[in-house]
Design a protein around this motif. Structure first.
Motif, mmCIF file in Angstrom:
data_model
loop_
_atom_site.group_PDB
_atom_site.id
_atom_site.type_symbol
_atom_site.label_atom_id
_atom_site.label_comp_id
_atom_site.label_asym_id
_atom_site.label_seq_id
_atom_site.Cartn_x
_atom_site.Cartn_y
_atom_site.Cartn_z
ATOM 1 N N UNK A 153 0.793 -1.316 0.032
ATOM 2 C CA UNK A 153 0.185 0.070 -0.158
ATOM 3 C C UNK A 153 0.766 1.131 -0.218
ATOM 4 N N UNK A 154 1.961 1.144 0.603
ATOM 5 C CA UNK A 154 2.781 2.380 0.638
ATOM 6 C C UNK A 154 3.234 2.829 -0.912
ATOM 7 N N UNK A 155 3.728 2.048 -1.400
ATOM 8 C CA UNK A 155 4.179 2.241 -2.997
ATOM 9 C C UNK A 155 2.888 2.470 -3.789
ATOM 10 N N UNK A 156 1.969 1.986 -3.515
ATOM 11 C CA UNK A 156 0.656 2.137 -4.242
ATOM 12 C C UNK A 156 0.077 3.601 -4.096
ATOM 13 N N UNK A 157 0.045 3.977 -2.787
ATOM 14 C CA UNK A 157 -0.322 5.333 -2.271
ATOM 15 C C UNK A 157 0.425 6.418 -3.065
ATOM 16 N N UNK A 158 1.577 6.254 -3.259
ATOM 17 C CA UNK A 158 2.649 7.075 -3.708
ATOM 18 C C UNK A 158 2.457 7.200 -5.314
ATOM 19 N N UNK A 159 2.176 5.914 -6.008
ATOM 20 C CA UNK A 159 1.972 5.942 -7.392
ATOM 21 C C UNK A 159 0.691 6.583 -7.773
ATOM 22 N N UNK A 160 -0.375 6.539 -6.830
ATOM 23 C CA UNK A 160 -1.596 7.413 -7.003
ATOM 24 C C UNK A 160 -1.354 8.894 -6.972
ATOM 25 N N UNK A 161 -0.554 9.247 -6.286
ATOM 26 C CA UNK A 161 -0.210 10.747 -5.915
ATOM 27 C C UNK A 161 0.378 11.164 -7.114
ATOM 28 N N UNK A 162 1.418 10.244 -7.649
ATOM 29 C CA UNK A 162 2.385 10.708 -8.811
ATOM 30 C C UNK A 162 1.393 10.603 -10.128
ATOM 31 N N UNK A 163 0.532 9.910 -10.254
ATOM 32 C CA UNK A 163 -0.531 9.951 -11.335
ATOM 33 C C UNK A 163 -0.938 11.400 -11.533
ATOM 34 N N UNK A 164 -1.571 11.373 -10.371
ATOM 35 C CA UNK A 164 -2.492 12.703 -10.085
ATOM 36 C C UNK A 164 -1.630 13.953 -10.324
ATOM 37 N N UNK A 165 -0.443 14.129 -10.037
ATOM 38 C CA UNK A 165 0.594 15.160 -10.134
ATOM 39 C C UNK A 165 0.869 15.343 -11.741
ATOM 40 N N UNK A 166 0.953 14.029 -12.407
ATOM 41 C CA UNK A 166 1.419 14.107 -13.738
ATOM 42 C C UNK A 166 0.258 14.655 -14.747
ATOM 43 N N UNK A 167 -0.946 14.173 -14.120
ATOM 44 C CA UNK A 167 -2.236 14.728 -14.803
ATOM 45 C C UNK A 167 -2.293 16.306 -14.768
ATOM 46 N N UNK A 168 -1.898 16.754 -13.663
ATOM 47 C CA UNK A 168 -1.896 18.093 -13.611
ATOM 48 C C UNK A 168 -1.239 18.915 -14.336
ATOM 49 N N UNK A 169 0.412 18.222 -14.135
ATOM 50 C CA UNK A 169 1.084 19.079 -15.175
ATOM 51 C C UNK A 169 0.987 18.858 -16.485
ATOM 52 N N UNK A 170 0.675 17.655 -17.152
ATOM 53 C CA UNK A 170 0.281 17.446 -18.400
ATOM 54 C C UNK A 170 -0.752 18.343 -19.298
ATOM 55 N N UNK A 171 -1.666 18.943 -18.052
ATOM 56 C CA UNK A 171 -2.652 19.716 -18.341
ATOM 57 C C UNK A 171 -2.073 21.183 -18.945
ATOM 58 N N UNK A 172 -1.172 21.497 -17.794
ATOM 59 C CA UNK A 172 -0.397 22.755 -17.971
ATOM 60 C C UNK A 172 0.138 22.730 -19.386
ATOM 61 N N UNK A 173 0.918 21.460 -19.653
ATOM 62 C CA UNK A 173 1.672 21.428 -20.809
ATOM 63 C C UNK A 173 0.875 22.084 -22.126
#
Ligand SMILES: Cc1ncc(COP(=O)(O)O)c(C=O)c1O
Length: 704
Positions: A554-574
């Motif tokens: 769950x530790x890595x999974x939690x972090x992966x979900x947060x990373x996915x969310x961050x990438x989605x926000x940054x891609x929208x900015x691009x």
């Protein structure tokens, strides 16, 4: 009618043979009039080529002239003609093996090779300084390449199968070297065609760009001046490639690393006292945040006890046991770095199989030792060549490099058959995290089983960061050997080789009992290092492993979900700013990739610095568990402002950016009570619930 002097066919022929030999092309594939850039030769290769010409002709040929004044074989031969002694023997026939080629070049080495700059006449010094500047640029590129960025020529290359005709014959398992050398099996990658020739002169900038660049330099100096002063002060005695990274004649004032004096959680503070959210995170080791209290505590306790080298530390056995428990491997052994782990794994695999050939993949990075600094060569005479000057060709002569994730590579591997000691794979390449070829990895497993080859997963990046069991757990493939590093040591230098008991027994001969007549039975190889199992590193490693065991996947999974969310926000900015960037990710590994060539676009990381966000151009970024919502908002806002500044300064090439397809998003809350986060067969995040019909199994919750 050309007024240029005719070229002597003999000189042209010799130059062509030397270049073709180094590039792995047939002579007729090297057009004399095509520029070296047009042939797809990058700066690392041109450095090697200039040295090969120097050795071959006994005349000093500079890197710079291959780019500027003699940029193709024809002009080079014309330049060489009056300088080459007429009595020189004709060009040697293309050498049939690495040693022959080495001998050819070595015997022709001119006595004046490497003339020191101070011996030049005064008039030539200006030109030489320009060459030095260019060399610094090359060094910057080399640093990025050798630190893991895939060589430019490899990234966009079309895949080609190794042709059956050129594959070595299968050989039975034997302690002797394989009869057919990988010399016959050539790199499956073609150079990517014309290379973007970068900006060279300030006059090439338009007015907006010039003004913006000047402001960027001023603002950066105002913010990070202490880092620059520090770098300048120590450059004379500290030979550090990182201090030349990103060198460009037009903005060499920005060419210095951020010098950081303290850190905490997601944050770094530089010598000027300014704070930055860290997105580089030590090139990957940082999973729990800087100075995670439980890691600091473990190291501090061990500091008080001592850090003895030589006698055994009680921590190592316990740490090995946890590595095995979390990864599912049988036995584990410690080294100090990821590179050492890979080197040890290869030696172990060759000892175990009695074979020499190792197959690996274009775009992989496996560390800093000679054998894994490979590059592909193109054309009908494909083969593996050193990626950097200073690496002898013999060092890569047992390495076969295939295209990653391609069906043709599986065919080529089948043809290599029983000659292969090991297939060394970076399951998710950190510069291509979107490429997650599950089926390909399963096929590698099957082929290795068929031919008695070992499958080695290099999990130095993916291990413990993507899942406690690494990419092997995510893709459902068990490797015979796996290498780990980075995250495992909580910031301390650690590497691990772990694997099947019978294979790992080559390190110590395997188990034996006390008080009876048992003895180690397996054949062993040499494996040692003064600092392996360093008690401070072991203390940090043990603390991290224990934490990962306690928290589970769950530790890595939690972090992966947060990373996915961050990438989605940054891609929208691009997309919003029309920026030529994409940001693929695999769990918490992200790679910011520039999609269109423009030198000024490379200055994005400098704009981010001004916004208090730290990453390095050309390197993957990583998220840690210490990156809370405030830190992520800071990153997103920093990207937004930095992108706006880039647009304002006209730093992006105009036009053709296409937004990458949005990744599938997963609800951050369980869609049904009790659901657990996992990965679907494609490796994407998804929610799962226990399968009532199969005890211990899970089924995926359908997307609404
Ligand atoms: C996949 C992989 N293997 C091996 C290495 C080498 O590890 P180290 O730099 O610790 O020697 C790296 C480093 O980035 C890596 O990414």
């Amino acid at each position: 009618v050309s007024s240029e002097a005719p070229v002597t066919p003999a000189t042209l022929g010799r130059a062509r043979a030397i270049a073709a030999e180094l590039a792995g092309l047939n002579d007729d594939e090297m057009s004399p009039s095509a520029t070296f850039m047009e042939l797809g030769f990058d700066s690392l290769f041109l450095t090697q080529l200039s040295q090969a010409f120097q050795r071959g002709f006994g005349v000093e040929v500079s890197f710079r002239q291959l780019v500027e004044t003699t940029p193709n074989l024809e002009s080079l031969a014309r330049w060489l003609d009056p300088r080459v002694p007429t009595a020189q023997p004709p060009a040697p026939p293309p050498a049939s093996g690495p040693d022959a080629a080495q001998a050819t070049f070595a015997s022709a080495a001119p006595a004046h090779f490497g003339t020191p700059i101070r011996s030049l006449p005064p008039g030539e010094k200006g030109a030489m300084i320009a060459v030095m500047e260019r060399q610094l640029e090359i060094m910057a590129e080399q640093l990025a390449t050798l630190s893991g960025r895939a060589p430019r020529a490899l990234e966009a290359a079309p895949a080609q199968a190794v042709s059956p005709a050129s594959a070595p014959a299968s050989a039975p398992p034997t302690a002797e070297p394989a009869a057919a050398e990988p010399e016959q099996i050539l790199r499956s990658v073609l150079p990517s065609g014309p290379r973007q020739v970068g900006l060279r002169h300030a006059s090439e900038l338009n007015r907006r760009q010039s003004a913006h660049l000047a402001t960027l330099i001023d603002r950066t100096l105002a913010r990070t001046g202490a880092s620059r002063r520090h770098t300048a002060e120590h450059r004379p005695h500290h030979a550090d490639p990182r201090t030349a990274a990103g060198f460009h004649p037009l903005w060499k004032d920005l060419c210095y690393p951020l010098v950081v004096e303290r850190s905490d959680g997601a944050w770094l503070w530089d010598l000027d006292g300014h704070g930055y959210v860290d997105m580089l995170n030590g090139f990957g080791p940082n999973l729990f945040g800087h100075r995670a209290p439980f890691v600091v505590e473990a190291i501090r306790e061990q500091l008080d006890r001592g850090f003895e080298i030589g006698p055994q530390t009680p921590l190592a056995g316990e740490a090995a046991s946890l590595v095995c428990e979390l990864t599912g491997q049988d036995r584990a052994s410690f080294v100090c770095t990821g590179s050492e782990a890979v080197q040890a794994a290869l030696r172990c695999a060759r000892t175990f199989t009695g074979r020499d050939t190792v197959v690996t993949f274009a775009g992989d990075y496996h560390g800093n030792f000679d054998e894994v600094l490979f590059r592909g060569t193109a054309g009908r005479r494909r083969r593996t060549m050193p990626a950097a000057p200073g690496v002898p060709r013999s060092a890569v002569s047992n390495l076969v490099v295939l295209e990653y994730g391609e069906e043709a590579s599986l065919e080529a591997l089948r043809e290599l058959g029983d000659s292969v000691a090991a297939v060394l794979v970076e399951p998710v390449q950190s510069r291509r995290p979107e490429l997650q070829p599950r089926e390909f990895l399963h096929a590698l497993r099957e082929i290795c089983d068929t031919h008695g080859s070992l499958l080695i997963f290099d999990e130095v990046v993916t291990g413990f960061r993507s899942h406690p069991g690494g990419a092997q757990a995510i893709f459902g493939v068990r490797a015979d050997l796996a290498t780990y590093g980075k995250v495992l040591g909580g910031g301390m230098p650690v590497g691990v080789v772990a694997g099947r008991a019978d294979v790992m027994d080559t390190f110590d001969g395997g188990p034996f009992e006390y008080g009876d007549d048992s003895a180690p039975t397996a054949g062993v190889t040499f494996f040692a290092g003064t600092f392996v199992r360093h008690p401070l590193a072991m203390a940090a490693t043990l603390a991290c492993l224990q934490r990962m065991k306690d928290e589970g996947p769950a530790l890595q999974e939690r972090l992966a979900v947060r990373t996915d969310a961050l990438c989605t926000r940054l891609r929208a900015l691009f997309a919003q700013h029309g920026a030529p960037f994409e940001l693929p990710n695999f769990t918490s590994v992200m790679y910011l990739r520039q999609t269109e060539g423009h030198d000024l676009t490379r200055l994005f990381a400098h704009h981010l610095l001004l916004e208090g966000v730290y990453l390095q151009e050309g390197f993957p970024s990583y998220l840690t568990l210490a990156h809370d919502d405030a830190a992520l908002d800071h990153v997103v806002e920093g990207f937004d402002r930095a992108l706006a500044a880039m647009v304002d300064g006209d730093f992006f090439p105009r036009g053709s950016y296409q937004a990458a397809p949005a990744p599938r998003s997963v609800p951050s809350q369980p869609p049904v009570p009790g659901a657990r986060l996992g990965r679907d067969p494609q490796g994407r995040p998804a929610w799962f619930v226990p399968d009532p019909s199969r005890s211990g199994a899970f089924m995926q919750v359908a997307e609404s």
